[in-house]
Design a protein around this motif. Structure first.
Motif, PDB file in Angstrom:
ATOM      1  N   SER A 151       0.831  -1.213   0.000  1.00  0.00           N
ATOM      2  CA  SER A 151       0.000   0.000   0.000  1.00  0.00           C
ATOM      3  C   SER A 151       0.862   1.258   0.000  1.00  0.00           C
ATOM      4  O   SER A 151       0.531   2.248  -0.657  1.00  0.00           O
ATOM      5  CB  SER A 151      -0.931  -0.002   1.218  1.00  0.00           C
ATOM      6  N   GLN A 152       1.987   1.222   0.715  1.00  0.00           N
ATOM      7  CA  GLN A 152       2.876   2.377   0.746  1.00  0.00           C
ATOM      8  C   GLN A 152       3.509   2.621  -0.623  1.00  0.00           C
ATOM      9  O   GLN A 152       3.633   3.767  -1.066  1.00  0.00           O
ATOM     10  CB  GLN A 152       3.980   2.169   1.787  1.00  0.00           C
ATOM     11  N   LEU A 153       3.914   1.554  -1.281  1.00  0.00           N
ATOM     12  CA  LEU A 153       4.525   1.694  -2.600  1.00  0.00           C
ATOM     13  C   LEU A 153       3.520   2.230  -3.620  1.00  0.00           C
ATOM     14  O   LEU A 153       3.873   3.036  -4.489  1.00  0.00           O
ATOM     15  CB  LEU A 153       5.091   0.349  -3.064  1.00  0.00           C
ATOM     16  N   ILE A 154       2.260   1.794  -3.507  1.00  0.00           N
ATOM     17  CA  ILE A 154       1.212   2.325  -4.382  1.00  0.00           C
ATOM     18  C   ILE A 154       1.021   3.816  -4.131  1.00  0.00           C
ATOM     19  O   ILE A 154       0.923   4.623  -5.062  1.00  0.00           O
ATOM     20  CB  ILE A 154      -0.123   1.574  -4.153  1.00  0.00           C
ATOM     21  N   LYS A 155       1.004   4.178  -2.852  1.00  0.00           N
ATOM     22  CA  LYS A 155       0.808   5.584  -2.481  1.00  0.00           C
ATOM     23  C   LYS A 155       1.964   6.446  -2.992  1.00  0.00           C
ATOM     24  O   LYS A 155       1.749   7.551  -3.504  1.00  0.00           O
ATOM     25  CB  LYS A 155       0.693   5.695  -0.962  1.00  0.00           C
ATOM     26  N   ILE A 156       3.190   5.948  -2.853  1.00  0.00           N
ATOM     27  CA  ILE A 156       4.369   6.685  -3.336  1.00  0.00           C
ATOM     28  C   ILE A 156       4.280   6.881  -4.849  1.00  0.00           C
ATOM     29  O   ILE A 156       4.538   7.977  -5.363  1.00  0.00           O
ATOM     30  CB  ILE A 156       5.662   5.928  -2.964  1.00  0.00           C
ATOM     31  N   ARG A 157       3.922   5.819  -5.564  1.00  0.00           N
ATOM     32  CA  ARG A 157       3.843   5.905  -7.028  1.00  0.00           C
ATOM     33  C   ARG A 157       2.783   6.899  -7.474  1.00  0.00           C
ATOM     34  O   ARG A 157       3.030   7.740  -8.342  1.00  0.00           O
ATOM     35  CB  ARG A 157       3.545   4.523  -7.614  1.00  0.00           C
ATOM     36  N   LYS A 158       1.596   6.830  -6.882  1.00  0.00           N
ATOM     37  CA  LYS A 158       0.515   7.738  -7.267  1.00  0.00           C
ATOM     38  C   LYS A 158       0.847   9.180  -6.908  1.00  0.00           C
ATOM     39  O   LYS A 158       0.523  10.113  -7.649  1.00  0.00           O
ATOM     40  CB  LYS A 158      -0.796   7.294  -6.614  1.00  0.00           C
ATOM     41  N   GLU A 159       1.490   9.367  -5.764  1.00  0.00           N
ATOM     42  CA  GLU A 159       1.869  10.718  -5.360  1.00  0.00           C
ATOM     43  C   GLU A 159       2.933  11.282  -6.297  1.00  0.00           C
ATOM     44  O   GLU A 159       2.892  12.468  -6.652  1.00  0.00           O
ATOM     45  CB  GLU A 159       2.383  10.708  -3.920  1.00  0.00           C
ATOM     46  N   ASN A 160       3.881  10.449  -6.690  1.00  0.00           N
ATOM     47  CA  ASN A 160       4.911  10.894  -7.634  1.00  0.00           C
ATOM     48  C   ASN A 160       4.293  11.319  -8.971  1.00  0.00           C
ATOM     49  O   ASN A 160       4.687  12.339  -9.547  1.00  0.00           O
ATOM     50  CB  ASN A 160       5.942   9.788  -7.871  1.00  0.00           C
ATOM     51  N   LEU A 161       3.342  10.541  -9.459  1.00  0.00           N
ATOM     52  CA  LEU A 161       2.687  10.877 -10.726  1.00  0.00           C
ATOM     53  C   LEU A 161       1.953  12.212 -10.627  1.00  0.00           C
ATOM     54  O   LEU A 161       1.986  13.024 -11.573  1.00  0.00           O
ATOM     55  CB  LEU A 161       1.704   9.769 -11.115  1.00  0.00           C
ATOM     56  N   LEU A 162       1.339  12.469  -9.480  1.00  0.00           N
ATOM     57  CA  LEU A 162       0.625  13.728  -9.283  1.00  0.00           C
ATOM     58  C   LEU A 162       1.597  14.898  -9.195  1.00  0.00           C
ATOM     59  O   LEU A 162       1.365  15.966  -9.782  1.00  0.00           O
ATOM     60  CB  LEU A 162      -0.222  13.646  -8.010  1.00  0.00           C
ATOM     61  N   LEU A 163       2.713  14.694  -8.487  1.00  0.00           N
ATOM     62  CA  LEU A 163       3.717  15.756  -8.351  1.00  0.00           C
ATOM     63  C   LEU A 163       4.376  16.074  -9.685  1.00  0.00           C
ATOM     64  O   LEU A 163       4.660  17.231  -9.990  1.00  0.00           O
ATOM     65  CB  LEU A 163       4.776  15.341  -7.327  1.00  0.00           C
ATOM     66  N   ILE A 164       4.619  15.025 -10.482  1.00  0.00           N
ATOM     67  CA  ILE A 164       5.211  15.242 -11.800  1.00  0.00           C
ATOM     68  C   ILE A 164       4.274  16.072 -12.678  1.00  0.00           C
ATOM     69  O   ILE A 164       4.711  16.916 -13.464  1.00  0.00           O
ATOM     70  CB  ILE A 164       5.528  13.889 -12.475  1.00  0.00           C
ATOM     71  N   SER A 165       2.971  15.849 -12.535  1.00  0.00           N
ATOM     72  CA  SER A 165       1.983  16.576 -13.339  1.00  0.00           C
ATOM     73  C   SER A 165       1.932  18.054 -12.973  1.00  0.00           C
ATOM     74  O   SER A 165       1.800  18.916 -13.855  1.00  0.00           O
ATOM     75  CB  SER A 165       0.598  15.952 -13.157  1.00  0.00           C
ATOM     76  N   TYR A 166       2.040  18.368 -11.669  1.00  0.00           N
ATOM     77  CA  TYR A 166       1.873  19.746 -11.212  1.00  0.00           C
ATOM     78  C   TYR A 166       3.201  20.472 -10.982  1.00  0.00           C
ATOM     79  O   TYR A 166       3.261  21.693 -11.071  1.00  0.00           O
ATOM     80  CB  TYR A 166       1.052  19.780  -9.922  1.00  0.00           C
TER      81      TYR A 166
END
Length: 215
Positions: A151-166
């Motif tokens: 779950s932590q790795l999923i959260k890190i990946r999704k957060e990274n994708l969001l940060l890369i977008s913004y």
């Protein structure tokens, strides 16, 4: 672990819980959510892991297995929980149990985030991993811990994708800085190992042994 150490870890977990609640109360009215990705499955797992750890600390007698590496695990968990507290403090208004971007959002690259992209998440993984040696139960080994890390790795990946977008520029710059930092650490470590190896080669006993082997 003795009762004082159990009390310290229990208090740390409670402080982390109330810190999250306080940050939410202080800043929820100050920020307008632009995008939020809530994953109930991950939140359930987090509550379960923290709850299980706290339950063990409050009622250790209910667990029949003896802790492994009790003292060592205690100090690692204590440090990891301290990192969680400091990391959340560094985030301030940007802390959230959700993956989100708000109207006042900015890319955090100060404090612990100067050296690591997700110190809170990684510290929680370390704490959960070493909790294995305290709880020492098959269910935690094969179900609880793998689910939490996943779950932590999923959260890190999704957060990274969001940060890369913004924040593409800030994210890339921070990733480069962290990569350079780890490269310097690796280089320093290899230099130390090389010096140790050189000193071993230069020792009289080692040279004598090497000459004997060559005969």
């Amino acid at each position: 672990m003795n009762y004082i150490q159990l009390g310290i870890i229990s208090l740390a977990i409670l402080i982390i819980f109330f810190q999250a609640l306080l940050l939410k109360l202080l800043y929820s009215a100050q920020k307008k959510i632009v995008i939020r990705k809530s994953i109930p499955f991950i939140r359930i797992i987090h509550v379960f892991i923290y709850g299980l750890g706290l339950f063990y600390l409050l009622f250790p007698g209910l667990f029949t297995a003896k802790p492994i590496l009790g003292q060592f695990s205690f100090w690692i968990i204590a440090v990891a929980l301290f990192v969680v507290l400091i990391g959340r403090k560094n985030l301030g208004i940007h802390y959230s149990p959700h993956i989100e971007i708000h109207s006042k959002h900015k890319y955090i690259n100060t404090g612990l985030y100067r050296y690591l992209s997700h110190p809170v998440y990684y510290a929680e993984i370390v704490a959960a991993f070493f909790s294995c040696f305290l709880i020492n139960h098959p269910f935690y080994y094969f179900v609880g811990l793998p689910l939490f890390i996943f779950s932590q790795l999923i959260k890190i990946r999704k957060e990274n994708l969001l940060l890369i977008s913004y924040f593409p520029t800030e994210f890339e710059s921070q990733a480069t800085k962290i990569a350079k930092l780890f490269a310097r650490i690796k280089k320093a470590f290899l230099r130390v190992r090389s010096e140790e190896h050189t000193s071993e080669l230069q020792s009289h006993s080692f040279i004598s042994y090497a000459v004997f082997c060559l005969k």
